[in-house]
Write an enzyme that holds these catalytic residues in place. Structure first.
Site, PDB file in Angstrom:
ATOM      1  N   GLY A  11       0.856  -1.144  -0.049  1.00 51.21           N
ATOM      2  CA  GLY A  11      -0.111   0.127  -0.376  1.00 51.21           C
ATOM      3  C   GLY A  11       0.722   1.213   0.090  1.00 51.21           C
ATOM      4  N   ASP A  36      -3.310 -12.935   2.363  1.00 57.10           N
ATOM      5  CA  ASP A  36      -4.552 -12.336   2.302  1.00 57.10           C
ATOM      6  C   ASP A  36      -5.358 -12.241   3.727  1.00 57.10           C
ATOM      7  OD1 ASP A  36      -7.536 -11.677   1.774  1.00 57.10           O
ATOM      8  OD2 ASP A  36      -6.908 -11.956  -0.178  1.00 57.10           O
ATOM      9  N   TYR A  61      -8.715  -2.182   4.191  1.00 57.61           N
ATOM     10  CA  TYR A  61      -9.699  -2.223   3.200  1.00 57.61           C
ATOM     11  C   TYR A  61      -9.928  -0.495   3.193  1.00 57.61           C
ATOM     12  CZ  TYR A  61     -13.961  -2.795   0.387  1.00 57.61           C
ATOM     13  OH  TYR A  61     -15.015  -2.577  -0.797  1.00 57.61           O
ATOM     14  N   TYR A  99      -2.765   1.192  12.083  1.00 61.34           N
ATOM     15  CA  TYR A  99      -3.207   2.662  11.688  1.00 61.34           C
ATOM     16  C   TYR A  99      -4.724   2.861  11.652  1.00 61.34           C
ATOM     17  CZ  TYR A  99       1.677   2.790  10.617  1.00 61.34           C
ATOM     18  OH  TYR A  99       3.127   2.910  10.789  1.00 61.34           O
ATOM     19  N   THR A 101      -8.094   5.749  11.644  1.00 69.67           N
ATOM     20  CA  THR A 101      -8.757   7.094  10.586  1.00 69.67           C
ATOM     21  C   THR A 101      -9.415   8.042  11.540  1.00 69.67           C
ATOM     22  OG1 THR A 101     -10.124   7.496   8.826  1.00 69.67           O
ATOM     23  CG2 THR A 101     -10.514   5.697   9.893  1.00 69.67           C
ATOM     24  N   ASP A 102      -9.455   9.323  10.897  1.00 72.57           N
ATOM     25  CA  ASP A 102     -10.465  10.403  11.350  1.00 72.57           C
ATOM     26  C   ASP A 102     -11.704   9.910  11.073  1.00 72.57           C
ATOM     27  OD1 ASP A 102      -9.288  10.878   8.678  1.00 72.57           O
ATOM     28  OD2 ASP A 102     -10.751  12.261   8.375  1.00 72.57           O
ATOM     29  N   TYR A 125     -16.712   2.059   6.201  1.00 73.31           N
ATOM     30  CA  TYR A 125     -15.287   2.081   6.606  1.00 73.31           C
ATOM     31  C   TYR A 125     -15.124   2.489   7.802  1.00 73.31           C
ATOM     32  CZ  TYR A 125     -10.592   4.051   5.894  1.00 73.31           C
ATOM     33  OH  TYR A 125      -9.208   4.423   6.280  1.00 73.31           O
ATOM     34  N   LYS A 129     -13.252   0.381  10.658  1.00 69.72           N
ATOM     35  CA  LYS A 129     -11.899   0.719  11.403  1.00 69.72           C
ATOM     36  C   LYS A 129     -11.959   0.791  12.869  1.00 69.72           C
ATOM     37  CE  LYS A 129      -8.610   1.736   9.390  1.00 69.72           C
ATOM     38  NZ  LYS A 129      -7.249   0.820   9.150  1.00 69.72           N
ATOM     39  N   TRP A 150      -6.407  11.826   5.611  1.00 76.07           N
ATOM     40  CA  TRP A 150      -6.194  12.198   4.385  1.00 76.07           C
ATOM     41  C   TRP A 150      -4.875  11.921   3.703  1.00 76.07           C
ATOM     42  CZ3 TRP A 150      -8.458  17.620   3.537  1.00 76.07           C
ATOM     43  CH2 TRP A 150      -9.837  17.856   4.247  1.00 76.07           C
TER      44      TRP A 150
HETATM   45  N1  LIG Z   1      -5.742   6.645   2.629  1.00 77.79           N
HETATM   46  C1  LIG Z   1      -6.222   7.170   3.570  1.00 77.79           C
HETATM   47  O1  LIG Z   1      -6.814   8.515   3.064  1.00 77.79           O
HETATM   48  C2  LIG Z   1      -6.215   7.153   4.824  1.00 77.79           C
HETATM   49  C3  LIG Z   1      -6.764   8.009   5.764  1.00 77.79           C
HETATM   50  C4  LIG Z   1      -6.533   7.703   7.321  1.00 77.79           C
HETATM   51  C5  LIG Z   1      -6.165   6.562   7.577  1.00 77.79           C
HETATM   52  N2  LIG Z   1      -5.797   5.707   6.848  1.00 77.79           N
HETATM   53  C6  LIG Z   1      -5.260   4.329   7.225  1.00 77.79           C
HETATM   54  O2  LIG Z   1      -3.713   4.151   6.815  1.00 77.79           O
HETATM   55  C7  LIG Z   1      -3.475   2.868   6.803  1.00 77.79           C
HETATM   56  C8  LIG Z   1      -2.606   2.744   5.487  1.00 77.79           C
HETATM   57  O3  LIG Z   1      -3.556   2.976   4.269  1.00 77.79           O
HETATM   58  P1  LIG Z   1      -3.193   3.621   2.934  1.00 77.79           P
HETATM   59  O4  LIG Z   1      -3.384   5.087   2.678  1.00 77.79           O
HETATM   60  O5  LIG Z   1      -1.543   3.023   2.509  1.00 77.79           O
HETATM   61  O6  LIG Z   1      -3.919   2.698   1.994  1.00 77.79           O
HETATM   62  P2  LIG Z   1      -3.751   1.669   0.701  1.00 77.79           P
HETATM   63  O7  LIG Z   1      -2.715   2.320  -0.231  1.00 77.79           O
HETATM   64  O8  LIG Z   1      -5.109   1.224   0.189  1.00 77.79           O
HETATM   65  O9  LIG Z   1      -2.894   0.278   1.277  1.00 77.79           O
HETATM   66  C9  LIG Z   1      -3.655  -0.614   1.982  1.00 77.79           C
HETATM   67  C10 LIG Z   1      -2.977  -2.060   1.737  1.00 77.79           C
HETATM   68  O10 LIG Z   1      -3.774  -2.973   2.410  1.00 77.79           O
HETATM   69  C11 LIG Z   1      -3.876  -4.104   1.100  1.00 77.79           C
HETATM   70  N3  LIG Z   1      -5.239  -4.999   1.586  1.00 77.79           N
HETATM   71  C12 LIG Z   1      -6.222  -4.650   1.211  1.00 77.79           C
HETATM   72  N4  LIG Z   1      -7.109  -5.724   1.280  1.00 77.79           N
HETATM   73  C13 LIG Z   1      -6.274  -6.556   1.862  1.00 77.79           C
HETATM   74  C14 LIG Z   1      -6.501  -8.024   2.330  1.00 77.79           C
HETATM   75  N5  LIG Z   1      -7.620  -8.641   2.115  1.00 77.79           N
HETATM   76  N6  LIG Z   1      -5.486  -8.599   2.716  1.00 77.79           N
HETATM   77  C15 LIG Z   1      -4.295  -8.062   2.730  1.00 77.79           C
HETATM   78  N7  LIG Z   1      -4.085  -6.846   2.276  1.00 77.79           N
HETATM   79  C16 LIG Z   1      -5.064  -6.109   1.851  1.00 77.79           C
HETATM   80  C17 LIG Z   1      -3.846  -3.555  -0.114  1.00 77.79           C
HETATM   81  O11 LIG Z   1      -3.859  -4.375  -1.147  1.00 77.79           O
HETATM   82  P3  LIG Z   1      -4.440  -3.961  -2.489  1.00 77.79           P
HETATM   83  O12 LIG Z   1      -3.675  -2.587  -3.183  1.00 77.79           O
HETATM   84  O13 LIG Z   1      -4.056  -5.161  -3.400  1.00 77.79           O
HETATM   85  O14 LIG Z   1      -5.883  -3.850  -2.564  1.00 77.79           O
HETATM   86  C18 LIG Z   1      -2.994  -2.273   0.091  1.00 77.79           C
HETATM   87  O15 LIG Z   1      -1.748  -2.900  -0.269  1.00 77.79           O
HETATM   88  C19 LIG Z   1      -4.851   2.183   6.877  1.00 77.79           C
HETATM   89  O16 LIG Z   1      -4.801   1.621   7.946  1.00 77.79           O
HETATM   90  C20 LIG Z   1      -5.708   3.180   6.524  1.00 77.79           C
HETATM   91  O17 LIG Z   1      -6.981   2.520   7.139  1.00 77.79           O
HETATM   92  C21 LIG Z   1      -5.784   5.948   5.309  1.00 77.79           C
END
Ligand SMILES: NC(=O)c1ccc[n+]([C@@H]2O[C@H](COP(=O)([O-])OP(=O)(O)OC[C@H]3O[C@@H](n4cnc5c(N)ncnc54)[C@H](OP(=O)(O)O)[C@@H]3O)[C@@H](O)[C@H]2O)c1
Length: 296
Positions: A11, A36, A61, A99, A101-102, A125, A129, A150
């Site tokens: 990710g 997975d 997710y 990690y 989220t807001d 979502y 979380k 974000w």
């Molecule tokens: N993105 C945001 O804006 C945001 C905001 C607040 C908090 N967060 C939190 O920050 C953390 C990192 O998020 P990120 O932004 O890096 O998200 P990301 O780029 O979507 O990365 C999430 C990773 O989890 C993997 N994943 C999804 N389903 C899975 C499964 N069934 N088994 C194993 N792996 C799986 C995804 O694989 P695929 O790519 O193959 O699906 C991806 O590699 C998360 O906890 C998220 O909730 C994110």
């Protein structure tokens, strides 16, 4: 050197963590293709086999709108899997860095959210979380759960890249201007995570740091403000569209999002002695990386 198992290494945050941590710890980095989260048995076996002192869980997710029609898939990854990981780590007295989220908040008011404030997710979502946070706490493993907001990075799918693509395709973009928060780079989260790791290494078995923390870049803006800042960073490098502010109601989405995503991060700074950069400075760094000749 502690042995660390990094989950979700493919990710946008996972990629940063993998790149930066490899030099300073014994790192086992695992992507979704290798493990997975919907297979709890495989998840338990992977943790037992790696036998880490610390697990960093960057997998989630994160398809916020899609989760409304796929609640079970989101629940397995965001709520059930973190509980499974925490159960395994509780047995070996190991740490989990996780990690969140807001989006666990309902977005009311204008005050930055404290860790002690009541939650009230508006979306599947956000609820999943939050359930993941609660499952970790219930499992009794020592944890540092970092609620951020974000997230974007030089690599990965995110708002920054969506804006740059749309900016090349269109002359005018209408962007929501009444959701307020702090864009937070995966690079800055990674730096904060490194600080956490160093403190955990230094404090040994001290469980005093265990808990939930808010961790977002300093300052605040709207999505519209973020978009304008992106185009200003890339001025002269690519065509800049006109960015027009619109209210949330003018951009309906399957998932409701909080209007107030501000996170008060004083608890993290007090515990770990680290202050996150201002969001505009963090954006400047990421833009510089994207614009550097080394970036492919
Ligand atoms: N993105 C945001 O804006 C945001 C905001 C607040 C908090 N967060 C939190 O920050 C953390 C990192 O998020 P990120 O932004 O890096 O998200 P990301 O780029 O979507 O990365 C999430 C990773 O989890 C993997 N994943 C999804 N389903 C899975 C499964 N069934 N088994 C194993 N792996 C799986 C995804 O694989 P695929 O790519 O193959 O699906 C991806 O590699 C998360 O906890 C998220 O909730 C994110």
């Amino acid at each position: 050197m502690p042995r660390i198992l990094l989950l979700g290494a493919g990710g946008q945050l996972g990629m940063q963590l993998a790149r930066r941590l490899a030099a300073e710890v014994e790192l086992i980095a695992v992507t979704r293709a290798e493990l997975d989260f919907t297979d709890a048995t495989a998840l338990r076996a992977a943790i037992q086999q790696a036998n880490p002192q610390i697990v960093i869980n960057a997998a989630a997710y994160t398809a916020v709108d899609k989760a409304e029609s796929e609640p079970e898939a989101a629940r397995l990854v965001n709520a059930i899997a973190p509980g499974v990981i925490a159960e395994e780590l509780a047995r070996t007295n190991s740490w989990l860095i996780h990690y969140s989220t807001d989006y666990v908040f309902d977005g009311s008011g204008t005050r930055p959210w404290m860790e002690t404030d009541p939650t009230g997710p508006l979306s599947v979502y956000g609820q999943t979380k939050l359930d993941g946070e609660l499952a970790i706490a219930a499992a009794g493993c020592r944890h540092v759960t970092l609620r951020t907001s974000w997230v974007y990075a030089a690599e990965g799918r995110n708002f920054l890249h969506t804006m740059l693509r749309l900016g090349r395709e269109r002359d005018l973009l209408k962007i929501v201007d009444d959701q307020i928060g702090a864009p937070t780079s995966a690079e800055a989260i990674t730096e904060a995570t490194q600080i956490v790791l160093r403190q955990l290494a230094a404090s040994g078995d001290d469980a005093g740091a265990s808990g939930v923390y808010h961790l977002a870049c300093a300052g605040e803006t709207s999505w519209c403000g973020f978009a304008r800042a992106i185009f200003s960073e890339f001025a002269g490098k690519q065509k800049a569209p006109e960015v027009v502010p619109i209210p949330t109601e003018a951009y309906p989405t399957p998932a409701r999002r909080p209007r107030n995503s501000r996170l008060n991060c004083t608890k993290f700074t007090a515990q770990f002695g680290f202050r996150m950069p201002h969001w505009e400075d963090a954006l400047h760094e990421v833009a510089a990386e994207l614009l550097s000749p080394e970036h492919k």
